[in-house]
Design a protein around this motif. Structure first.
Motif, PDB file in Angstrom:
ATOM      1  N   GLY A 250       0.728  -1.102   0.154  1.00  0.00           N
ATOM      2  CA  GLY A 250      -0.219   0.092   0.052  1.00  0.00           C
ATOM      3  C   GLY A 250       0.776   1.076  -0.176  1.00  0.00           C
ATOM      4  N   SER A 251       0.276   2.393   0.292  1.00  0.00           N
ATOM      5  CA  SER A 251       0.918   3.511   0.186  1.00  0.00           C
ATOM      6  C   SER A 251       1.078   4.328   1.452  1.00  0.00           C
ATOM      7  CB  SER A 251       0.291   4.378  -1.002  1.00  0.00           C
ATOM      8  OG  SER A 251      -1.044   4.647  -0.716  1.00  0.00           O
ATOM      9  N   THR A 252       0.358   3.759   2.558  1.00  0.00           N
ATOM     10  CA  THR A 252       0.223   4.465   3.955  1.00  0.00           C
ATOM     11  C   THR A 252       1.415   3.762   4.900  1.00  0.00           C
ATOM     12  OG1 THR A 252      -1.944   5.130   3.678  1.00  0.00           O
ATOM     13  CG2 THR A 252      -1.162   4.839   5.902  1.00  0.00           C
ATOM     14  N   VAL A 253       2.127   4.584   5.305  1.00  0.00           N
ATOM     15  CA  VAL A 253       3.147   4.205   6.430  1.00  0.00           C
ATOM     16  C   VAL A 253       2.923   4.898   7.608  1.00  0.00           C
ATOM     17  CG1 VAL A 253       5.696   4.357   7.175  1.00  0.00           C
ATOM     18  CG2 VAL A 253       5.022   3.973   4.757  1.00  0.00           C
ATOM     19  N   VAL A 254       2.749   4.024   8.969  1.00  0.00           N
ATOM     20  CA  VAL A 254       2.586   4.544  10.156  1.00  0.00           C
ATOM     21  C   VAL A 254       3.954   4.585  11.076  1.00  0.00           C
ATOM     22  CG1 VAL A 254       0.085   4.195  10.452  1.00  0.00           C
ATOM     23  CG2 VAL A 254       1.727   2.348  10.747  1.00  0.00           C
ATOM     24  N   VAL A 255       4.003   5.573  11.683  1.00  0.00           N
ATOM     25  CA  VAL A 255       5.176   5.935  12.559  1.00  0.00           C
ATOM     26  C   VAL A 255       4.584   6.278  13.920  1.00  0.00           C
ATOM     27  CG1 VAL A 255       6.737   6.374  10.739  1.00  0.00           C
ATOM     28  CG2 VAL A 255       5.372   8.179  11.898  1.00  0.00           C
ATOM     29  N   PRO A 256       5.380   6.118  14.935  1.00  0.00           N
ATOM     30  CA  PRO A 256       4.921   6.058  16.490  1.00  0.00           C
ATOM     31  C   PRO A 256       4.981   7.604  17.066  1.00  0.00           C
ATOM     32  CG  PRO A 256       7.302   5.408  16.206  1.00  0.00           C
ATOM     33  CD  PRO A 256       6.802   5.389  15.082  1.00  0.00           C
ATOM     34  N   SER A 257       5.746   8.365  16.083  1.00  0.00           N
ATOM     35  CA  SER A 257       5.906   9.814  16.782  1.00  0.00           C
ATOM     36  C   SER A 257       6.652  10.747  15.728  1.00  0.00           C
ATOM     37  CB  SER A 257       6.665  10.005  17.919  1.00  0.00           C
ATOM     38  OG  SER A 257       7.980   9.478  17.732  1.00  0.00           O
ATOM     39  N   ALA A 258       6.563  12.030  15.994  1.00  0.00           N
ATOM     40  CA  ALA A 258       7.342  12.910  14.818  1.00  0.00           C
ATOM     41  C   ALA A 258       8.329  12.902  15.180  1.00  0.00           C
ATOM     42  CB  ALA A 258       6.603  14.742  15.080  1.00  0.00           C
ATOM     43  N   PRO A 259       9.454  12.779  14.033  1.00  0.00           N
ATOM     44  CA  PRO A 259      10.873  12.517  14.144  1.00  0.00           C
ATOM     45  C   PRO A 259      11.382  13.995  14.719  1.00  0.00           C
ATOM     46  CG  PRO A 259      10.399  12.868  11.986  1.00  0.00           C
ATOM     47  CD  PRO A 259       9.003  12.871  12.651  1.00  0.00           C
ATOM     48  N   GLY A 260      12.735  13.931  15.510  1.00  0.00           N
ATOM     49  CA  GLY A 260      13.433  14.856  15.814  1.00  0.00           C
ATOM     50  C   GLY A 260      13.895  15.956  14.891  1.00  0.00           C
ATOM     51  N   SER A 261      14.057  15.266  13.585  1.00  0.00           N
ATOM     52  CA  SER A 261      14.725  15.888  12.667  1.00  0.00           C
ATOM     53  C   SER A 261      13.902  16.838  11.842  1.00  0.00           C
ATOM     54  CB  SER A 261      15.310  14.875  11.674  1.00  0.00           C
ATOM     55  OG  SER A 261      14.482  14.059  11.196  1.00  0.00           O
ATOM     56  N   VAL A 266      10.352   7.398   4.265  1.00  0.00           N
ATOM     57  CA  VAL A 266       9.636   6.375   3.835  1.00  0.00           C
ATOM     58  C   VAL A 266       9.977   5.684   2.359  1.00  0.00           C
ATOM     59  CG1 VAL A 266       7.708   7.084   5.138  1.00  0.00           C
ATOM     60  CG2 VAL A 266       8.026   7.932   2.923  1.00  0.00           C
ATOM     61  N   PRO A 267       9.551   4.648   1.986  1.00  0.00           N
ATOM     62  CA  PRO A 267       9.817   4.192   0.801  1.00  0.00           C
ATOM     63  C   PRO A 267       9.294   5.170  -0.349  1.00  0.00           C
ATOM     64  CG  PRO A 267       8.881   2.375   2.035  1.00  0.00           C
ATOM     65  CD  PRO A 267       8.710   3.664   2.952  1.00  0.00           C
ATOM     66  N   SER A 268       9.705   4.856  -1.423  1.00  0.00           N
ATOM     67  CA  SER A 268       9.321   5.737  -2.584  1.00  0.00           C
ATOM     68  C   SER A 268       7.909   5.648  -2.912  1.00  0.00           C
ATOM     69  CB  SER A 268      10.332   5.573  -3.786  1.00  0.00           C
ATOM     70  OG  SER A 268       9.996   4.201  -4.119  1.00  0.00           O
ATOM     71  N   THR A 269       7.224   4.340  -2.478  1.00  0.00           N
ATOM     72  CA  THR A 269       5.929   4.047  -2.813  1.00  0.00           C
ATOM     73  C   THR A 269       5.024   4.575  -1.913  1.00  0.00           C
ATOM     74  OG1 THR A 269       6.378   1.932  -1.632  1.00  0.00           O
ATOM     75  CG2 THR A 269       6.558   1.969  -3.870  1.00  0.00           C
ATOM     76  N   ALA A 270       5.276   5.273  -0.807  1.00  0.00           N
ATOM     77  CA  ALA A 270       4.519   5.621   0.200  1.00  0.00           C
ATOM     78  C   ALA A 270       3.953   7.288  -0.100  1.00  0.00           C
ATOM     79  CB  ALA A 270       5.303   6.059   1.496  1.00  0.00           C
ATOM     80  N   ARG A 271       2.739   7.486   0.246  1.00  0.00           N
ATOM     81  CA  ARG A 271       2.083   8.534  -0.259  1.00  0.00           C
ATOM     82  C   ARG A 271       1.653   9.340   1.053  1.00  0.00           C
ATOM     83  NH1 ARG A 271       4.675   7.696  -3.959  1.00  0.00           N
ATOM     84  NH2 ARG A 271       3.927   7.405  -6.039  1.00  0.00           N
ATOM     85  N   ARG A 272       1.466   8.363   2.042  1.00  0.00           N
ATOM     86  CA  ARG A 272       0.876   9.115   3.350  1.00  0.00           C
ATOM     87  C   ARG A 272       1.695   8.476   4.385  1.00  0.00           C
ATOM     88  NH1 ARG A 272      -2.948   6.525   0.296  1.00  0.00           N
ATOM     89  NH2 ARG A 272      -4.421   7.633  -0.897  1.00  0.00           N
ATOM     90  N   VAL A 273       1.580   9.482   5.551  1.00  0.00           N
ATOM     91  CA  VAL A 273       2.155   9.099   6.725  1.00  0.00           C
ATOM     92  C   VAL A 273       1.304   9.433   7.951  1.00  0.00           C
ATOM     93  CG1 VAL A 273       4.031   9.634   8.430  1.00  0.00           C
ATOM     94  CG2 VAL A 273       4.474   9.448   5.870  1.00  0.00           C
ATOM     95  N   ARG A 274       0.907   8.224   8.640  1.00  0.00           N
ATOM     96  CA  ARG A 274       0.068   8.680   9.682  1.00  0.00           C
ATOM     97  C   ARG A 274       0.686   8.591  11.128  1.00  0.00           C
ATOM     98  NH1 ARG A 274      -2.352  10.595   5.733  1.00  0.00           N
ATOM     99  NH2 ARG A 274      -4.431   9.750   5.414  1.00  0.00           N
ATOM    100  N   ILE A 275       0.360   8.933  12.224  1.00  0.00           N
ATOM    101  CA  ILE A 275       0.788   9.103  13.672  1.00  0.00           C
ATOM    102  C   ILE A 275      -0.362   8.815  14.452  1.00  0.00           C
ATOM    103  CG2 ILE A 275       1.866  10.256  15.365  1.00  0.00           C
ATOM    104  CD1 ILE A 275       3.703  11.560  13.455  1.00  0.00           C
ATOM    105  N   SER A 276      -0.685   7.902  15.008  1.00  0.00           N
ATOM    106  CA  SER A 276      -1.910   7.451  15.871  1.00  0.00           C
ATOM    107  C   SER A 276      -1.571   7.768  17.173  1.00  0.00           C
ATOM    108  CB  SER A 276      -2.455   6.222  15.346  1.00  0.00           C
ATOM    109  OG  SER A 276      -1.746   5.094  16.306  1.00  0.00           O
ATOM    110  N   GLY A 277      -0.530   7.562  17.600  1.00  0.00           N
ATOM    111  CA  GLY A 277      -0.161   7.873  18.901  1.00  0.00           C
ATOM    112  C   GLY A 277      -0.493   6.497  19.802  1.00  0.00           C
TER     113      GLY A 277
END
Length: 359
Positions: A250-261, A266-277
């Motif tokens: 798919g094209s959605t990647v989930v991560v645990p938190s906003a990065p400090g940087s 994400v891979p080139s195929t990713a179109r969305r990033v989600r952070i649910s907490g």
């Protein structure tokens, strides 16, 4: 010859057929397609039943059979649905007749007994968290994460049930217990997403796993904010609300938190990033194909209680989790040390994500 297996109805065509069997309009059954606490079961032989999960007068959960055709309260599929919901009983709406949900036999496989107790534990946590919601007393841990009264209430409710398995229980809310080399152990996060819960912003969840030889072989994650439940057992599969699930690209990647940087790799195929907490749910979203991948390799890492339940679902569904070195993830009975990994539908997809992060 035993009772035929009933399966959850997940399509409008199946719903229409079941409506005819139950002599009801299809609109009356439609909530079963979208509500986690309503389940429509049917087979190909004209048998069907509509169930709803609700609270009994004693504060336990019960599976109420609202309508049925050729299905009795002790039917294995009805019992299995009630057990997965963490119900103590099955009740017939029209007659008021009630039967207890049968637990697995004492000599049943450890994974079966764990799944039954974990489902009950999640239900006990629902009540405990609701009662502790206004207790106040929020504080902050050393790592900056919040702790509320509901965390302690959730731990007490869950551990009280899971201890019946006779296996060491590790929890975010307690110092680690010693685990003998090679012995199975359980790990739970009684209330994952405490920050969300405290803010009143979904999701927050209960998560538990049974771990053997470093691998979570059974798990349950219950979204306490919506009622959705994911459960799994090695070599048996993974389910969301009774329906088998598999990961998928798919094209959605989930991560645990906003990065400090300030950036997310994400891979080139990713179109969305989600952070649910809520990390436990994030991994379940990868397991059921809602998201394509999850990772924390460019962050400080997570702890075993945060991820074990979701990993059990991911692995049973056929997904993969690799360390930053590209090795299969192995879990240890240590809730203090942080771990980092990527989760994806396949090992190849996990390696692609690792390469993207490294690049």
């Amino acid at each position: 010859m035993g009772d035929p297996e009933l399966r959850p109805v997940v399509s409008t065509a199946g719903l229409t057929a079941a409506a005819e069997r139950l002599s009801l309009p299809a609109a009356a059954l439609a909530p079963a397609l979208v509500e986690p606490g309503t389940r429509l079961l049917a087979d190909g032989a004209g048998n069907a039943a509509l169930l709803r999960r609700q609270w009994a007068g004693d504060g336990t959960a019960e599976a109420v059979v609202l309508h049925r055709a050729g299905v009795h309260l002790e039917h294995p599929s009805v019992q299995a649905t009630a057990a997965a919901w963490g119900c103590d009983s099955v009740c017939h709406a029209s007659t008021g007749r009630s039967v207890a949900v049968r637990p697995p036999a004492d000599d049943a496989p450890l994974t079966d007994r764990f799944r039954h107790l974990a489902a009950l534990a999640a239900t006990r946590v629902e009540i405990a968290v609701a009662l502790a919601r206004d207790a106040g007393g929020e504080r902050t841990k050393r790592d900056g994460s919040p702790v509320v009264a509901a965390d302690e209430a959730a731990h007490a409710a869950a551990a009280g049930v899971l201890r019946q398995l006779g296996v060491p229980v590790l929890s975010e809310e307690r110092p680690d217990r010693p685990v003998d080399e090679g012995a199975p152990w359980m790990v739970l996060d009684p209330l994952d997403g405490t920050g969300n819960f405290s803010a009143g912003m979904p999701p927050w969840a209960f998560s538990a796993a049974l771990v053997t030889a470093g691998r979570p072989v059974a798990g349950l994650v219950a979204d306490l904010s919506s009622g959705r439940r994911w459960e799994a057992a090695e070599d048996a599969g993974a389910w969301r609300d009774g329906v088998p699930v598999r990961p998928r690209p798919g094209s959605t990647v989930v991560v645990p938190s906003a990065p400090g940087s300030g950036t997310v790799v994400v891979p080139s195929t990713a179109r969305r990033v989600r952070i649910s907490g809520c990390t436990a749910l994030d991994l379940c979203l990868v397991a059921d194909g809602s998201a394509a991948a999850w990772h924390d390799v460019d962050r400080s890492g997570t702890r075993v209680h945060d991820v074990a339940g979701g990993l059990a679902v991911l692995f049973a569904a056929g997904g993969a989790a690799l360390t930053p070195d590209g090795e299969p993830l192995v879990l240890h009975p240590d809730t203090t040390t942080k771990i980092r990994f990527v989760a994806a539908p396949t090992a190849a997809a996990a390696l692609e994500l690792l390469a993207a992060v490294a690049g």
